[in-house]
Write a protein that holds these residues in place. Structure first.
Motif, mmCIF file in Angstrom:
data_model
loop_
_atom_site.group_PDB
_atom_site.id
_atom_site.type_symbol
_atom_site.label_atom_id
_atom_site.label_comp_id
_atom_site.label_asym_id
_atom_site.label_seq_id
_atom_site.Cartn_x
_atom_site.Cartn_y
_atom_site.Cartn_z
ATOM 1 N N THR A 248 -5.818 3.645 8.186
ATOM 2 C CA THR A 248 -7.268 3.483 8.074
ATOM 3 C C THR A 248 -7.762 3.568 6.637
ATOM 4 O O THR A 248 -8.749 2.924 6.280
ATOM 5 C CB THR A 248 -7.994 4.540 8.921
ATOM 6 O OG1 THR A 248 -7.547 5.859 8.527
ATOM 7 C CG2 THR A 248 -7.698 4.344 10.399
ATOM 8 N N GLN A 249 -7.077 4.351 5.783
ATOM 9 C CA GLN A 249 -7.524 4.451 4.393
ATOM 10 C C GLN A 249 -7.233 3.184 3.606
ATOM 11 O O GLN A 249 -7.702 3.026 2.479
ATOM 12 C CB GLN A 249 -6.878 5.658 3.689
ATOM 13 C CG GLN A 249 -5.376 5.554 3.458
ATOM 14 C CD GLN A 249 -4.572 6.178 4.588
ATOM 15 O OE1 GLN A 249 -5.040 6.250 5.733
ATOM 16 N NE2 GLN A 249 -3.388 6.674 4.271
ATOM 17 N N ASN A 250 -6.487 2.278 4.206
ATOM 18 C CA ASN A 250 -6.115 1.039 3.519
ATOM 19 C C ASN A 250 -6.798 -0.189 4.090
ATOM 20 O O ASN A 250 -6.418 -1.322 3.753
ATOM 21 C CB ASN A 250 -4.603 0.857 3.565
ATOM 22 C CG ASN A 250 -3.866 1.882 2.728
ATOM 23 O OD1 ASN A 250 -4.382 2.348 1.711
ATOM 24 N ND2 ASN A 250 -2.676 2.263 3.158
ATOM 25 N N MET B 140 0.818 -1.209 0.000
ATOM 26 C CA MET B 140 0.000 0.000 0.000
ATOM 27 C C MET B 140 0.856 1.265 0.000
ATOM 28 O O MET B 140 0.485 2.277 -0.599
ATOM 29 C CB MET B 140 -0.924 0.003 1.217
ATOM 30 C CG MET B 140 -2.006 -1.075 1.159
ATOM 31 S SD MET B 140 -3.032 -0.990 -0.331
ATOM 32 C CE MET B 140 -2.351 -2.375 -1.291
ATOM 33 N N SER B 141 2.017 1.202 0.638
ATOM 34 C CA SER B 141 2.898 2.377 0.639
ATOM 35 C C SER B 141 3.391 2.697 -0.765
ATOM 36 O O SER B 141 3.664 3.862 -1.088
ATOM 37 C CB SER B 141 4.081 2.159 1.579
ATOM 38 O OG SER B 141 5.028 1.248 1.027
ATOM 39 N N LEU B 142 3.502 1.694 -1.612
ATOM 40 C CA LEU B 142 3.958 1.914 -2.981
ATOM 41 C C LEU B 142 2.975 2.761 -3.787
ATOM 42 O O LEU B 142 3.361 3.427 -4.748
ATOM 43 C CB LEU B 142 4.163 0.570 -3.695
ATOM 44 C CG LEU B 142 5.255 -0.343 -3.144
ATOM 45 C CD1 LEU B 142 5.241 -1.683 -3.875
ATOM 46 C CD2 LEU B 142 6.623 0.306 -3.268
ATOM 47 N N THR B 143 1.715 2.740 -3.388
ATOM 48 C CA THR B 143 0.696 3.492 -4.136
ATOM 49 C C THR B 143 0.713 4.978 -3.802
ATOM 50 O O THR B 143 -0.008 5.752 -4.438
ATOM 51 C CB THR B 143 -0.708 2.929 -3.850
ATOM 52 O OG1 THR B 143 -1.076 3.207 -2.480
ATOM 53 C CG2 THR B 143 -0.756 1.425 -4.080
ATOM 54 N N LYS C 139 -7.602 -3.606 -2.498
ATOM 55 C CA LYS C 139 -7.465 -3.425 -1.048
ATOM 56 C C LYS C 139 -8.517 -4.221 -0.288
ATOM 57 O O LYS C 139 -8.217 -4.967 0.651
ATOM 58 C CB LYS C 139 -7.592 -1.942 -0.687
ATOM 59 C CG LYS C 139 -6.440 -1.062 -1.089
ATOM 60 C CD LYS C 139 -6.732 0.375 -0.643
ATOM 61 C CE LYS C 139 -5.632 1.338 -1.040
ATOM 62 N NZ LYS C 139 -5.937 2.722 -0.587
ATOM 63 N N LEU C 140 -9.782 -4.058 -0.690
ATOM 64 C CA LEU C 140 -10.871 -4.709 0.030
ATOM 65 C C LEU C 140 -10.808 -6.225 -0.125
ATOM 66 O O LEU C 140 -10.991 -6.964 0.856
ATOM 67 C CB LEU C 140 -12.216 -4.179 -0.457
ATOM 68 C CG LEU C 140 -13.454 -4.739 0.252
ATOM 69 C CD1 LEU C 140 -13.386 -4.494 1.759
ATOM 70 C CD2 LEU C 140 -14.725 -4.134 -0.330
ATOM 71 N N ALA D 82 5.150 -0.637 -13.092
ATOM 72 C CA ALA D 82 6.072 -1.321 -12.177
ATOM 73 C C ALA D 82 5.460 -1.431 -10.791
ATOM 74 O O ALA D 82 5.625 -2.449 -10.105
ATOM 75 C CB ALA D 82 7.402 -0.573 -12.117
ATOM 76 N N THR D 83 4.745 -0.386 -10.362
ATOM 77 C CA THR D 83 4.067 -0.409 -9.069
ATOM 78 C C THR D 83 3.064 -1.551 -9.015
ATOM 79 O O THR D 83 2.969 -2.280 -8.017
ATOM 80 C CB THR D 83 3.341 0.922 -8.817
ATOM 81 O OG1 THR D 83 4.235 2.008 -9.019
ATOM 82 C CG2 THR D 83 2.782 0.982 -7.404
#
Length: 383
Positions: free
Chosen positions: A311-313, A168-171, A257-258, A178-179
């Motif tokens: 929380t957003q993830n 998630m940090s990659l986004t 994510k979900l 690549a991401t």
């Protein structure tokens, strides 16, 4: 009021109105005004190997740590806290650098961290009705004095606290193809989307959360694995097409994510189902008791790893995680009592059904879905 003032005021109103119109158009772009996206049937594998090469040292460190922790499952085998901490902190790409600060602190805390507890239990023996001071091996599992398997807290917890957290940090930065490849790699999938974690059939099967997704997917094309496959293909295609397709990108990312989180929860439910079924069947022997403690520890590990993920993830809140962990007798803020499920079954077993109900409510799983989570469809369908 001067004429020049009136002209300036009129000009401001025009600019403001134009800005509102532009904002409105931007909002509507996600609906009727956005371009159509032709989604291919397969994931584009060009560049995948190159784009994920940098992720391999992280996965190697994860496997090294898991292997070190598993040594404690052997009778008389001592595992040092230092060796566990070294596997977590060392290497070209350390696990510590991308793990949530909260979970890293739970691993490394002196005296009562997961590494310390595993080390103290190693080399000893455990029996739930006459617990030794520091725990030990019970059949083929290393348990602490409270019947909690620290190896599972580490291994399964890092799937969320490290692999998902880092994906998630990659986004948050520049979003490229690549991401997307790197997210898929951390998920445990690959461009072939085999829907199987069976290494006997495939040289490069699904692993990590993708492997658990395959187990929960009935193969009809509508399950969580299939949904995430479609979301990854959509995400890749939208990113390839450029910023005009950002709304598709954002929708696909939200779905990934979900689904990733739902797969984690579905696997927790699977473990709870299995342990509850054994408890209800009665006639427990030491092998079954050990399996139950292992399954509940695994469920706690899967869930605990999502605690303090941003929380957003995630959909589940930390308060809801805490409620379920308490029902599993593995609360985050005090000593566990997992052993009580096999020593005081009559009073403890209902906590497991309550835990399933909590998770079902959080994610809106249907009764049919919850029932389906009992299955390992990869094994059932021999695929």
């Amino acid at each position: 009021m001067s004429k020049s003032y009136q002209i300036r005021r009129f000009a401001i109103l025009i600019v403001t109105g134009f800005t509102v119109i532009l904002a409105s158009c931007k909002e509507n772009r996600d609906d009727s005004l956005r371009p159509s996206l032709n989604i291919p049937q397969v994931y584009d594998s060009v560049g995948y190997a190159f784009n994920t090469e940098s992720m391999k040292p992280l996965i190697q460190q994860y496997m090294t740590l898991v292997s070190e922790a598993r040594k404690g499952n052997q009778n008389g085998q001592y595992v040092s806290e230092e060796s566990l901490n070294s596997a977590f902190t060392k290497g070209i790409f350390s696990l510590q650098s991308v793990t949530t600060p909260y979970f890293a602190s739970r691993l490394q805390a002196q005296n009562n961290g997961f590494f310390a507890e595993l080390s103290k239990a190693s080399g000893g023996s455990f029996y739930p009705f006459d617990r030794s001071w520091e725990g030990g091996v019970y059949k083929s599992y290393l348990l602490d004095e409270y019947g909690l398997e620290m190896g599972q807290m580490i291994e399964k917890g890092l799937l969320g606290a490290t692999l998902y957290n880092y994906a998630m940090s990659l986004t948050n930065g520049t979003f490229t193809t690549a991401t997307v490849d790197q997210m898929l790699f951390l998920y445990g999938g690959n461009p072939r989307f085999l829907n199987s974690d069976n290494s006997a059939f495939y040289p490069n099967p699904d692993r990590f959360m993708a492997g658990y997704a395959a187990r929960r997917d009935d193969g009809t094309g509508t399950g969580l694995y299939s949904q995430n496959r479609q979301a990854f293909i959509t995400l890749q295609t939208a990113v390839q097409k450029g910023e005009d397709y950002d709304s598709y990108r954002d929708e696909a990312l939200a779905a990934i994510k979900l689904n990733w989180e739902k797969i984690n929860a579905a696997t927790v439910i699977n473990n709870i189902h299995a342990s509850y079924t054994m408890l209800q069947a009665g006639q427990l022997d030491d092998n079954k008791r050990a399996d139950i403690l292992h399954l509940i520890s695994e469920a706690a590990g899967f869930l605990h790893g999502w605690r303090t993920v941003e929380t957003q993830n995630k959909k589940i809140t930390d308060a809801q995680i805490d409620e379920v962990l308490t029902l599993l007798n593995a609360p985050y803020d005090r000593s566990a009592a997992v052993y009580r499920f096999v020593t005081n079954t009559d009073t403890e077993a209902t906590k497991l059904t309550d835990a399933v109900a909590k998770l079902q409510g959080v994610y809106g799983f249907t009764n049919a879905e919850v029932e389906s989570f009992r299955h390992n469809y990869v094994a059932d369908q021999a695929r």
